[in-house]
Motif scaffolding. Sequence first.
Motif: not given
Length: 271
Positions: A81, A87, A90, A113, A117, A120-121, A140, A143-144
Amino acid sequence: MGRHFLYILIVAILLTGCASNKKNDDKTRNWSADRFYTEASSALAEGDYEGAIEYYEKLEARYPYGHQAAQGQLDVAFAYYKYDEADSAIDALDRFIRLHPEHPQVAYAYYMKGVVNLNRNLGLLDRFIPTDSSQRDPETFKDAYDAFREVVERFPTSRYAKDAKQRAIFLHNTIARHEVHVAQYYLDRGAYLAAANRGIYVVQNYQRTPSVKDALEIMAQAYDKMELPKLADDTRRVLELNKVNFASDEYKEGEKSLLRSIWDTLGLDKN
């Protein structure tokens, strides 16, 4: 023929020597699991994420069943991270959750996680200049949100639950705003049915967020354009009946309104 054979023999000897030297140059070849973990942790603390990743990966490869390897799977995820390898981070977290579902640090794995996520955006500029994150692709963020919700629902007494709840609140409202942006996009381009349907989706799935008011307004405009006066009037009636709620703290962009939305979404009063 003899000269050709001699050439092959010389090359083979040289390659063997190189391989032998490479093996002898591997300073980690006799390291214990404890030594790997100590060196990896030191590299991580010093910000040498590439070195930390190398040591953690060798630790898991050589000592896959020890407690150091399990902890190393979590630590290498953090190193990935920090090294901007989302990726891989994760993947490491998913592997830890799959292999150690009852581990005391599973709550942390889900929390991480969510963090990976969520971030990452965001681009480099977002770290210095505030921007509207609801304008981005929400996948994402979803997902977060799912990861943070997992922490809140399954591990409500963990040290990560409170922060996970606040992050989920932010994400819930951000995703709702994104849906409103999409609805407005359709409205501006004359796709009135799509705009109305997206507004309905917001009202149904993101109740008690500030975005509901915007979604209803878009729906009313879309129904006007489609010459559906009854639906437009009904929508404006809902707006009128709820204008006190929309104007109250319940629907402001503050902590209270967001807490209420996530409270209902996650069913937190059951905890």
